[in-house]
Design an enzyme around this catalytic site. Structure first.
Site, short mmCIF file in Angstrom:
data_model
loop_
_atom_site.label_atom_id
_atom_site.label_comp_id
_atom_site.label_asym_id
_atom_site.label_seq_id
_atom_site.Cartn_x
_atom_site.Cartn_y
_atom_site.Cartn_z
N LYS A 63 0.81 -1.23 0.00
CA LYS A 63 0.00 0.00 0.00
C LYS A 63 0.84 1.27 0.00
O LYS A 63 0.35 2.35 -0.33
CB LYS A 63 -0.91 0.00 1.22
CG LYS A 63 -1.96 -1.11 1.21
CD LYS A 63 -3.12 -0.77 0.30
CE LYS A 63 -4.28 -1.74 0.53
NZ LYS A 63 -5.44 -1.39 -0.32
N SER A 88 -8.42 -0.40 6.81
CA SER A 88 -8.36 -1.34 7.92
C SER A 88 -6.94 -1.42 8.47
O SER A 88 -6.68 -2.09 9.44
CB SER A 88 -8.81 -2.73 7.48
OG SER A 88 -7.86 -3.29 6.60
N GLY A 192 -9.61 -4.21 -5.13
CA GLY A 192 -9.22 -4.33 -6.53
C GLY A 192 -8.25 -3.26 -7.01
O GLY A 192 -8.07 -3.10 -8.22
N GLY A 193 -7.62 -2.55 -6.12
CA GLY A 193 -6.66 -1.52 -6.53
C GLY A 193 -5.37 -2.12 -7.07
O GLY A 193 -4.89 -1.74 -8.14
N GLU A 211 -9.58 -13.97 -3.45
CA GLU A 211 -10.33 -13.25 -2.43
C GLU A 211 -10.74 -14.21 -1.31
O GLU A 211 -10.82 -15.42 -1.51
CB GLU A 211 -11.59 -12.64 -3.07
CG GLU A 211 -11.26 -11.66 -4.19
CD GLU A 211 -12.49 -11.24 -5.00
OE1 GLU A 211 -12.97 -12.05 -5.83
OE2 GLU A 211 -12.96 -10.10 -4.77
#
Lengths: 331, 331
Positions: A63, A88, A192-193, A211
């Site tokens: 991220k 989160s 989905g990034g 997933e």
């Protein structure tokens, strides 16, 4: 003076289309401050493949890529007004890390039940935290309220063109490390990034998303051709990082016809992957970061020498991780 | 036909002096088959430094370097006769890995009480195992007996010029990754092979060795100027990889006046480092691989932006690792 809140809604950002050129530019910008994460060889049932250890990023997750690319593209005026993110935990840390480095104020909306290690780490990076109750409150509503009160630019965790381009930079790195485009990238998938960014980065590679069981909001959206909301009674999952309420149209548009969906993993399969990463790779993976590996180990996705499995995060709770190791030893 | 046993005694290898040129050549050879391990940023009590994650090598430890360099320098005749190594586990895996890749038969002498994960991994790499009782039997005697019976070249775990040069390649990598020579390298130390190699690789860097309490055979040898044998009643240590019976003259000659000794770590300090690596770096370290980090965390060695801390191995026993995590959570 412009109204920053309305100017920076997700709807505005979505008008900018992420591109492969943007992913390449993101890879250059990210490569200038973060060394490539290792692409480690692994072997599953006799088949050789590769693991991309994004768990070794400074914040312990991929991220940091999207957050850095988004924040470094803010205008001076936008930087002065600060950023707001909903997460989160791993996107939270990414935004907080980038904000601190760029001298931008960051407010992060996090679920009250996020892992303590992620709450602590985000605070330690200097961000202001606003907690909400999952699933009682809608996190986007909380973020909109914060922006209405304080102003600032929303940095969406996955439905943002810069964030998507930033995450895609991992695909550029993999291709450089392999010396060729991977034939297949297996990616843990929440909103989905990452998958959308990888699809842009590697147009000739199969993008296989994985997933958690009951939280396949991207897979269902691809199958139905429209956004699908998570069920209010969706099953519990240990993959706290992969529990989106829904994907976004931007992601769906980029993934339809590009990503292969339909693969979900159980908690047991994820734990098996955490133990495998511990024993065979000497890596700590959090549950959500081990989903793709779990699918590969379960034989749900093929693995070959052109396959890169994304190990997306490593911010694991120590006590739960210990229990997983002990349970595996007794099994 | 020559007598391979007598020809390949450690005494013969010691006539070849390891050199900085040799370390550079080793770095080239190793770099051709193994990507650099990551040099990860870390922060200890506000001080920034670097961690060299050798725990991410394919065998989970730096030992793959020396083993590869030694075995790839064997003559065709020597290759045909096979290799013999003595190791508590990581050198064993390094030699087995290199031997398999080069098509050389490997016999490994290992203590019967070596961690099961290391015994299993060495067998899985195709080596023949000969077990001995520690401390009842002298491992070098067992190796000499094996060579007497089967022939082959002894690949000593640390008292071998090629092995030393190979381990030193990690120092070349660190300098490349930092863009300059490190001011200080903090290295876990067993017999002194890595430390000697680093001393050659980085002539302008301070080499700080860290040994387990009661097993500072290199530190004592440096202090006294002569080889010192481990006490028969040496205390127990969780650092199974750092329990040499003594260093070798070759290592002592290279380390005297170059390495800074006198720092030892307790089991508790090592466990603290294992937990830190788990939480802050998302890395699994075995006890012996966490000794240098333990000393840094305990404030026993200085850390600054030119400091590289060697994380030498990650082959941890899952149950013991889980206990360490749980105990830290309760503390």
């Amino acid at each position: 003076m412009m109204n920053r809140a309305s100017m920076n809604e997700p709807g505005m950002n979505e008008q900018r289309q992420p591109t492969r050129e943007g992913v390449r530019a993101a890879a250059d910008a990210i490569g200038a401050i973060l060394p490539p994460t290792p692409l480690l060889p692994l072997e599953i049932a006799g088949a050789k493949g590769w693991a991309k250890a994004e768990s070794l990023q400074p914040i312990g997750a991929f991220k940091i890529r999207g957050a850095w690319w988004r924040l470094s593209n803010l205008t001076d005026e936008e930087r002065a007004a600060g950023v707001v993110a909903v997460s989160s935990g791993n996107h939270a840390q990414g935004v907080a890390w980038a904000a601190r480095r760029l001298g931008i104020a960051a407010t992060i909306v996090m679920p009250r039940d996020a892992p303590q290690v992620k709450l602590d780490a985000t605070r330690a990076l200097g961000a202001d935290l606003v907690l909400y109750d999952r699933p009682g409150e809608d996190r986007d509503d909380v973020a909109a309220r914060v922006i209405g009160e304080k102003g600032g630019t929303l940095v969406h965790a996955f439905g943002d063109p810069w964030v998507i381009e930033g995450q895609g930079s991992a695909g550029i790195e993999i291709a450089r490390q392999l010396g060729r485009a991977p034939t297949r990238i297996v990616a843990c998938c929440g909103g989905g990034g990452l998958a959308a960014g990888l699809a842009l980065a590697c147009p000739d590679s199969a993008i296989q998303i994985v997933e958690p069981h009951g939280w396949d909001m991207v897979g269902q959206a691809i199958a139905r051709g429209e956004i699908v909301q998570a069920a209010t009674d969706a099953p519990a999952t240990i993959c706290d990082a992969l529990q989106p309420t829904a994907t976004k149209q931007l992601n769906l548009d980029l993934l339809r016809g590009r990503a292969q969906a339909g693969v979900t993993v159980t908690d047991a399969e994820v734990r098996t992957a955490q133990v495998f990463a511990f024993s065979k790779l000497n890596l700590v993976l959090e549950p959500g970061g081990a989903a793709a590996l779990g699918a590969a180990l379960a034989g749900k996705v093929p693995v070959d020498e052109g396959t890169a499995i994304m190990l997306t995060g490593g911010n694991a709770d120590p006590a739960r991780f210990a229990e997983t190791l002990l349970a595996a030893g007794e099994a």
